[in-house]
Design a protein around this motif. Structure first.
Motif, PDB file in Angstrom:
ATOM      1  N   GLU A   7       0.644  -1.209  -0.198  1.00 44.56           N
ATOM      2  CA  GLU A   7      -0.104   0.223   0.077  1.00 44.56           C
ATOM      3  C   GLU A   7       0.698   1.498   0.041  1.00 44.56           C
ATOM      4  O   GLU A   7       0.391   2.291  -0.204  1.00 44.56           O
ATOM      5  N   HIS A   8       2.100   1.201   0.340  1.00 42.06           N
ATOM      6  CA  HIS A   8       2.998   2.249   0.314  1.00 42.06           C
ATOM      7  C   HIS A   8       3.825   2.552  -1.009  1.00 42.06           C
ATOM      8  O   HIS A   8       4.583   3.688  -1.253  1.00 42.06           O
ATOM      9  N   GLY A   9       3.398   1.602  -1.955  1.00 35.15           N
ATOM     10  CA  GLY A   9       4.184   1.613  -3.373  1.00 35.15           C
ATOM     11  C   GLY A   9       5.550   1.167  -3.244  1.00 35.15           C
ATOM     12  O   GLY A   9       5.997   1.280  -4.582  1.00 35.15           O
ATOM     13  N   ASP A  10       5.851   0.258  -2.476  1.00 34.72           N
ATOM     14  CA  ASP A  10       7.117  -0.396  -2.378  1.00 34.72           C
ATOM     15  C   ASP A  10       7.020  -1.764  -3.114  1.00 34.72           C
ATOM     16  O   ASP A  10       5.715  -2.330  -2.891  1.00 34.72           O
ATOM     17  N   PHE A  11       7.737  -2.415  -3.675  1.00 34.86           N
ATOM     18  CA  PHE A  11       7.927  -3.585  -4.430  1.00 34.86           C
ATOM     19  C   PHE A  11       8.498  -4.628  -3.517  1.00 34.86           C
ATOM     20  O   PHE A  11       9.742  -4.425  -2.890  1.00 34.86           O
ATOM     21  N   TYR A  12       8.094  -5.872  -3.634  1.00 41.46           N
ATOM     22  CA  TYR A  12       8.486  -7.029  -2.955  1.00 41.46           C
ATOM     23  C   TYR A  12       9.664  -7.471  -3.629  1.00 41.46           C
ATOM     24  O   TYR A  12      10.068  -7.288  -4.952  1.00 41.46           O
ATOM     25  N   THR A  13      10.821  -7.587  -2.763  1.00 38.51           N
ATOM     26  CA  THR A  13      12.309  -7.929  -3.204  1.00 38.51           C
ATOM     27  C   THR A  13      12.537  -9.447  -3.495  1.00 38.51           C
ATOM     28  O   THR A  13      13.424  -9.914  -3.959  1.00 38.51           O
ATOM     29  N   GLY A  14      11.336 -10.363  -2.880  1.00 38.65           N
ATOM     30  CA  GLY A  14      11.510 -11.630  -2.816  1.00 38.65           C
ATOM     31  C   GLY A  14      12.478 -12.385  -1.707  1.00 38.65           C
ATOM     32  O   GLY A  14      12.607 -13.425  -1.548  1.00 38.65           O
ATOM     33  N   ASN A  15      12.689 -11.390  -0.889  1.00 37.77           N
ATOM     34  CA  ASN A  15      13.752 -11.850   0.249  1.00 37.77           C
ATOM     35  C   ASN A  15      12.928 -11.628   1.598  1.00 37.77           C
ATOM     36  O   ASN A  15      12.229 -10.870   1.691  1.00 37.77           O
ATOM     37  N   ASP A  16      12.914 -12.656   2.429  1.00 39.34           N
ATOM     38  CA  ASP A  16      12.469 -12.601   3.751  1.00 39.34           C
ATOM     39  C   ASP A  16      13.546 -12.622   4.953  1.00 39.34           C
ATOM     40  O   ASP A  16      14.706 -13.019   4.496  1.00 39.34           O
ATOM     41  N   TYR A  17      13.195 -11.911   6.060  1.00 39.26           N
ATOM     42  CA  TYR A  17      14.143 -11.937   7.133  1.00 39.26           C
ATOM     43  C   TYR A  17      13.260 -12.047   8.272  1.00 39.26           C
ATOM     44  O   TYR A  17      12.096 -11.984   8.468  1.00 39.26           O
ATOM     45  N   ILE A  18      14.024 -12.743   9.307  1.00 40.47           N
ATOM     46  CA  ILE A  18      13.642 -12.991  10.724  1.00 40.47           C
ATOM     47  C   ILE A  18      14.146 -11.846  11.690  1.00 40.47           C
ATOM     48  O   ILE A  18      15.187 -11.557  11.488  1.00 40.47           O
ATOM     49  N   PHE A  19      13.035 -11.287  12.514  1.00 38.02           N
ATOM     50  CA  PHE A  19      13.328 -10.484  13.464  1.00 38.02           C
ATOM     51  C   PHE A  19      12.630 -10.659  14.632  1.00 38.02           C
ATOM     52  O   PHE A  19      11.623 -10.790  14.799  1.00 38.02           O
ATOM     53  N   GLN A  20      13.247 -11.065  15.690  1.00 31.69           N
ATOM     54  CA  GLN A  20      12.821 -11.557  17.029  1.00 31.69           C
ATOM     55  C   GLN A  20      11.857 -12.598  16.912  1.00 31.69           C
ATOM     56  O   GLN A  20      10.815 -12.609  17.496  1.00 31.69           O
ATOM     57  N   GLU A  22       9.816 -13.405  14.349  1.00 33.03           N
ATOM     58  CA  GLU A  22       9.023 -13.175  13.217  1.00 33.03           C
ATOM     59  C   GLU A  22       9.600 -13.071  11.993  1.00 33.03           C
ATOM     60  O   GLU A  22      10.668 -12.329  11.893  1.00 33.03           O
ATOM     61  N   LYS A  23       8.828 -13.743  11.110  1.00 34.58           N
ATOM     62  CA  LYS A  23       9.265 -13.656   9.682  1.00 34.58           C
ATOM     63  C   LYS A  23       8.448 -12.562   8.983  1.00 34.58           C
ATOM     64  O   LYS A  23       7.423 -12.189   8.873  1.00 34.58           O
ATOM     65  N   TYR A  24       9.560 -11.540   8.303  1.00 31.67           N
ATOM     66  CA  TYR A  24       9.025 -10.480   7.408  1.00 31.67           C
ATOM     67  C   TYR A  24       9.414 -10.388   6.132  1.00 31.67           C
ATOM     68  O   TYR A  24      10.362 -11.294   6.000  1.00 31.67           O
ATOM     69  N   ALA A  25       8.605  -9.781   5.275  1.00 29.25           N
ATOM     70  CA  ALA A  25       9.075  -9.758   3.875  1.00 29.25           C
ATOM     71  C   ALA A  25       9.633  -8.311   3.500  1.00 29.25           C
ATOM     72  O   ALA A  25       9.196  -7.445   4.260  1.00 29.25           O
ATOM     73  N   ASN A  26      10.435  -8.385   2.859  1.00 32.25           N
ATOM     74  CA  ASN A  26      11.518  -7.188   2.516  1.00 32.25           C
ATOM     75  C   ASN A  26      10.785  -6.547   1.197  1.00 32.25           C
ATOM     76  O   ASN A  26      10.758  -7.024   0.185  1.00 32.25           O
ATOM     77  N   PHE A  27      10.353  -5.258   1.566  1.00 30.20           N
ATOM     78  CA  PHE A  27       9.753  -4.439   0.190  1.00 30.20           C
ATOM     79  C   PHE A  27      10.714  -3.151   0.183  1.00 30.20           C
ATOM     80  O   PHE A  27      11.571  -2.717   1.257  1.00 30.20           O
ATOM     81  N   THR A  28      10.959  -2.599  -1.171  1.00 27.86           N
ATOM     82  CA  THR A  28      11.871  -1.548  -1.316  1.00 27.86           C
ATOM     83  C   THR A  28      10.978  -0.744  -2.351  1.00 27.86           C
ATOM     84  O   THR A  28      10.245  -0.953  -3.217  1.00 27.86           O
ATOM     85  N   ALA A  29      11.584   0.474  -2.658  1.00 28.10           N
ATOM     86  CA  ALA A  29      11.111   1.113  -3.672  1.00 28.10           C
ATOM     87  C   ALA A  29      11.869   0.689  -4.975  1.00 28.10           C
ATOM     88  O   ALA A  29      12.554  -0.138  -4.855  1.00 28.10           O
ATOM     89  N   TYR A  30      11.204   0.850  -6.089  1.00 25.17           N
ATOM     90  CA  TYR A  30      11.599   0.046  -7.279  1.00 25.17           C
ATOM     91  C   TYR A  30      13.106   0.410  -7.712  1.00 25.17           C
ATOM     92  O   TYR A  30      13.435   1.572  -7.825  1.00 25.17           O
ATOM     93  N   THR A  31      13.670  -0.518  -7.922  1.00 23.77           N
ATOM     94  CA  THR A  31      15.012  -0.683  -7.996  1.00 23.77           C
ATOM     95  C   THR A  31      15.210  -1.778  -8.813  1.00 23.77           C
ATOM     96  O   THR A  31      14.181  -2.565  -9.086  1.00 23.77           O
TER      97      THR A  31
END
Length: 69
Positions: A7-20, A22-31
């Motif tokens: 919803e913020h206009g960022d795209f999914y990078t295909g990478n996930d990461y674990i923080f404390q 919990e599994k999170y998906a990595n989103f970034t501005a278009y690159t």
């Protein structure tokens, strides 16, 4: 080609990461890091997986990318 956008206009990078634990998906501005999918069906399946394993992602959408972007 298709990509998953939040919803913020960022795209999914295909990478996930674990923080404390919990599994999170990595989103970034278009690159060049944006994960693209050749098939709409595969992109929809990944979107469904992201929405299922996390309560945070509810407004993801699959967008068609213009060739050359």
């Amino acid at each position: 080609m298709y990509a998953i956008k939040n919803e913020h206009g960022d795209f999914y990078t295909g990478n996930d990461y674990i923080f404390q634990g919990e599994k999170y998906a990595n989103f970034t501005a278009y690159t060049d890091e944006v994960k693209t999918y050749r098939s709409l069906k595969i992109a929809e399946n990944v979107k469904k997986r992201l929405e299922t394993y996390s309560n945070v992602f509810r407004n993801l959408e699959v967008v068609a990318l213009v060739k050359g972007k």
